[in-house]
Design a protein around this motif. Structure first.
Motif, PDB file in Angstrom:
ATOM      1  N   VAL A 152     -55.024 -50.949  27.324  1.00  0.00           N
ATOM      2  CA  VAL A 152     -54.120 -49.835  27.629  1.00  0.00           C
ATOM      3  C   VAL A 152     -53.088 -50.246  28.678  1.00  0.00           C
ATOM      4  O   VAL A 152     -51.908 -49.886  28.574  1.00  0.00           O
ATOM      5  N   ALA A 153     -53.520 -51.012  29.677  1.00  0.00           N
ATOM      6  CA  ALA A 153     -52.578 -51.469  30.700  1.00  0.00           C
ATOM      7  C   ALA A 153     -51.505 -52.365  30.097  1.00  0.00           C
ATOM      8  O   ALA A 153     -50.320 -52.266  30.460  1.00  0.00           O
ATOM      9  N   ALA A 154     -51.890 -53.227  29.173  1.00  0.00           N
ATOM     10  CA  ALA A 154     -50.916 -54.102  28.525  1.00  0.00           C
ATOM     11  C   ALA A 154     -49.924 -53.291  27.700  1.00  0.00           C
ATOM     12  O   ALA A 154     -48.720 -53.583  27.692  1.00  0.00           O
ATOM     13  N   GLU A 155     -50.416 -52.269  27.007  1.00  0.00           N
ATOM     14  CA  GLU A 155     -49.508 -51.418  26.217  1.00  0.00           C
ATOM     15  C   GLU A 155     -48.559 -50.658  27.135  1.00  0.00           C
ATOM     16  O   GLU A 155     -47.374 -50.497  26.835  1.00  0.00           O
ATOM     17  N   ALA A 156     -49.075 -50.187  28.280  1.00  0.00           N
ATOM     18  CA  ALA A 156     -48.230 -49.444  29.216  1.00  0.00           C
ATOM     19  C   ALA A 156     -47.130 -50.328  29.791  1.00  0.00           C
ATOM     20  O   ALA A 156     -46.028 -49.856  30.090  1.00  0.00           O
ATOM     21  N   TRP A 161     -64.101 -55.014  18.827  1.00  0.00           N
ATOM     22  CA  TRP A 161     -62.980 -55.682  18.144  1.00  0.00           C
ATOM     23  C   TRP A 161     -61.624 -55.055  18.474  1.00  0.00           C
ATOM     24  O   TRP A 161     -60.578 -55.618  18.132  1.00  0.00           O
ATOM     25  N   LEU A 162     -61.616 -53.907  19.124  1.00  0.00           N
ATOM     26  CA  LEU A 162     -60.360 -53.171  19.314  1.00  0.00           C
ATOM     27  C   LEU A 162     -59.253 -54.010  19.953  1.00  0.00           C
ATOM     28  O   LEU A 162     -58.131 -54.033  19.426  1.00  0.00           O
ATOM     29  N   PRO A 163     -59.482 -54.688  21.073  1.00  0.00           N
ATOM     30  CA  PRO A 163     -58.363 -55.447  21.662  1.00  0.00           C
ATOM     31  C   PRO A 163     -57.778 -56.499  20.724  1.00  0.00           C
ATOM     32  O   PRO A 163     -56.549 -56.668  20.652  1.00  0.00           O
ATOM     33  N   ARG A 164     -58.641 -57.216  19.988  1.00  0.00           N
ATOM     34  CA  ARG A 164     -58.136 -58.271  19.091  1.00  0.00           C
ATOM     35  C   ARG A 164     -57.353 -57.692  17.916  1.00  0.00           C
ATOM     36  O   ARG A 164     -56.284 -58.185  17.557  1.00  0.00           O
ATOM     37  N   VAL A 165     -57.883 -56.622  17.314  1.00  0.00           N
ATOM     38  CA  VAL A 165     -57.180 -56.019  16.189  1.00  0.00           C
ATOM     39  C   VAL A 165     -55.878 -55.380  16.650  1.00  0.00           C
ATOM     40  O   VAL A 165     -54.829 -55.516  16.005  1.00  0.00           O
ATOM     41  N   ALA A 166     -55.916 -54.696  17.785  1.00  0.00           N
ATOM     42  CA  ALA A 166     -54.714 -54.025  18.281  1.00  0.00           C
ATOM     43  C   ALA A 166     -53.605 -55.020  18.610  1.00  0.00           C
ATOM     44  O   ALA A 166     -52.429 -54.759  18.352  1.00  0.00           O
ATOM     45  N   GLU A 167     -53.971 -56.172  19.166  1.00  0.00           N
ATOM     46  CA  GLU A 167     -52.973 -57.184  19.469  1.00  0.00           C
ATOM     47  C   GLU A 167     -52.254 -57.648  18.208  1.00  0.00           C
ATOM     48  O   GLU A 167     -51.056 -57.945  18.236  1.00  0.00           O
ATOM     49  N   ALA A 168     -52.983 -57.665  17.087  1.00  0.00           N
ATOM     50  CA  ALA A 168     -52.391 -58.145  15.839  1.00  0.00           C
ATOM     51  C   ALA A 168     -51.578 -57.072  15.131  1.00  0.00           C
ATOM     52  O   ALA A 168     -50.462 -57.333  14.673  1.00  0.00           O
ATOM     53  N   VAL A 169     -52.109 -55.863  15.020  1.00  0.00           N
ATOM     54  CA  VAL A 169     -51.429 -54.844  14.202  1.00  0.00           C
ATOM     55  C   VAL A 169     -50.452 -53.999  15.009  1.00  0.00           C
ATOM     56  O   VAL A 169     -49.660 -53.258  14.431  1.00  0.00           O
TER      57      VAL A 169
END
Length: 456
Positions: A155-159, A115-123
């Motif tokens: 991580v690439a998207a955050e970078a 679930w990490l990518p979906r939750v991270a995109e939201a919060v």
């Protein structure tokens, strides 16, 4: 207006669930809320004045999150935290019902690895703690590389974004450490005490090959599963240097461990009241994240020394005058560390194992054949096998060379009572349940007034 009504309804459901003593208080409100308002995670997380932090791993995320919470709360930081361990999107949504602007709150969320990518995109977290990736529930999540690829894309998207995001990564896990290569916001933690190394990669080791070139890693030290000091002889990739490192570890069986850590702000000595090298990893990761969030060693040391653990993650509860130590087992790597810890106990041990194959456990229980139950050969006085797949666990123990004849009873309550009764008062019974068996055990002990029903 719809969002306001949806959140009010979800809070009402949570209150009713708690009053009725139902587990739905951690998941049902969030499920209903996300169905009515798909943007609820993003909108509610915006109410957190200090932003959000997420913690994810296959093993240890509940304990690590609880450690970080203890450290931050010792420093007076108000938290919104999914304490009960409901770590999918709806569990985070339920926790966020307590988010209110102007209260200085920080969101601290344990998040399921898939679930990490979906939750991270939201919060949109300000920091991540990513600790490990082990093979777990293949019938639900697929191969380990699939999860690693999802994390790498995140991580690439955050970078590539303009946000200042910190990544606290386990240097000893090749899959996790690779995520931070070239990322300016990455810091690392790990172990550096070679006395805790095992002689060779265990059969259950997962990440054995370099993700860059495919060559097998060469290990200077192996600590747990595929975690250790590794290097690729072909392309030269190797374990990054940790900024927070446990340089001395003394394991003291079930009573805990003594750990010396080097950190960027000084040295830290901790007598950790939790057993096993896996909990040392949890503690070192918690320290690394806490330091990134501004905690001091003066906060961290006392919080870890007095840490009481999380339910089922090495908690001891008296049952009929006998201590029952509960240790969750759910995949080969985690089970091996529990078994390794039990070998440090003096004399023979009494075991109660509950193997379930429900959806939350994973239907495929073949992982028990990759766990090294052979470590306990000659060390078991009495063993009880329970749960929906009790017979298969009994067969596994037979092939592991466990001489004690297993008592097989699928019923958790009666089998536990019989195991407790067949032993001396004061002699511990070690309970090793899988996830849904742990939840059932918790409910059983709560009904008897021996444990709280829900942590939230």
């Amino acid at each position: 207006m719809n969002a306001v009504v949806s959140r009010a309804a979800a809070r009402t459901v949570r209150t009713l669930s708690r009053r009725l003593g139902r587990g739905g208080g951690t998941t049902l409100p969030g499920r209903l809320l996300l169905r009515a308002d798909p943007d609820a995670l993003r909108d509610m997380s915006d109410a957190l004045d200090e932003g959000s932090v997420v913690i994810s791993a296959t093993n240890g995320k509940t304990t690590t999150a609880a450690m970080v919470a203890s450290i931050l709360e010792a420093g007076g930081q108000p938290l919104v935290h999914n304490r009960a361990g409901s770590n999918m999107g709806w569990g985070v949504a339920t926790a966020l019902l307590d988010a209110h602007p102007g209260r200085g709150q920080l969101g601290l969320f344990e998040v399921d690895e898939a679930w990490l990518p979906r939750v991270a995109e939201a919060v949109r977290p300000r920091a991540y703690l990513l600790s490990n990736l082990f093979r777990d529930q293949l019938d639900r999540y697929g191969e380990l590389e699939t999860l690693a690829d999802g994390w790498a894309e995140l991580v690439a998207a955050e970078a590539a974004s303009d946000r200042d995001v910190r990544f606290v990564l386990n240097a000893d896990d090749p899959l996790v450490a690779d995520l931070g290569r070239g990322h300016p916001g990455a810091v690392y933690f790990g172990l550096g005490d070679r006395s805790q190394a095992v002689p060779e990669l265990q059969h259950a080791a997962d990440s054995k090959h370099c993700r860059n070139c495919g060559a097998p890693y060469v290990y200077a030290a192996i600590y747990m599963g595929h975690l250790g000091d590794y290097a690729c002889p072909n392309c030269g990739r190797r374990r990054p240097t940790p900024s927070v490192e446990a340089t001395s570890v003394q394991l003291e069986g079930m009573s805990g461990a003594r750990v010396h850590m080097n950190t960027p702000v000084g040295e830290l000595d901790v007598r950790l009241p939790l057993p096993g090298l896996y909990n040392v990893y949890n503690a070192v990761g918690a320290v690394a994240l806490a330091l990134e969030l501004g905690a001091t060693l003066g906060q961290i040391g006392p919080a870890l020394r007095s840490f009481g653990g999380a339910f089922g993650r090495v908690e001891t509860i008296p049952v009929a005058g006998r201590p029952v130590s509960i240790l969750l087992v759910k995949n080969p790597a985690g089970a091996n560390e529990v078994l390794r810890t039990l070998t440090l106990e003096e004399g023979q041990v009494d075991l109660w194992l509950a193997l379930n194959d429900r959806i939350a456990d994973g239907r495929d229980v073949s992982w028990i054949w990759d766990a090294d139950f052979e470590l306990l050969a000659g060390r078991v006085r009495r063993v009880t096998c329970s749960g929906t797949r009790a017979e298969e666990m009994a067969l596994r123990l037979k092939y592991a060379g466990i001489e004690a004849e297993p008592v097989v009873d699928r019923r958790l309550g009666p089998s536990l009572d019989a195991a407790v009764a067949d032993g001396h008062a004061g002699r511990p019974l070690y309970a090793l349940p899988t996830y849904t068996a742990l939840i059932e055990l918790r409910e059983l002990l709560a009904e008897r007034g021996l444990a709280s029903r829900w942590a939230d």
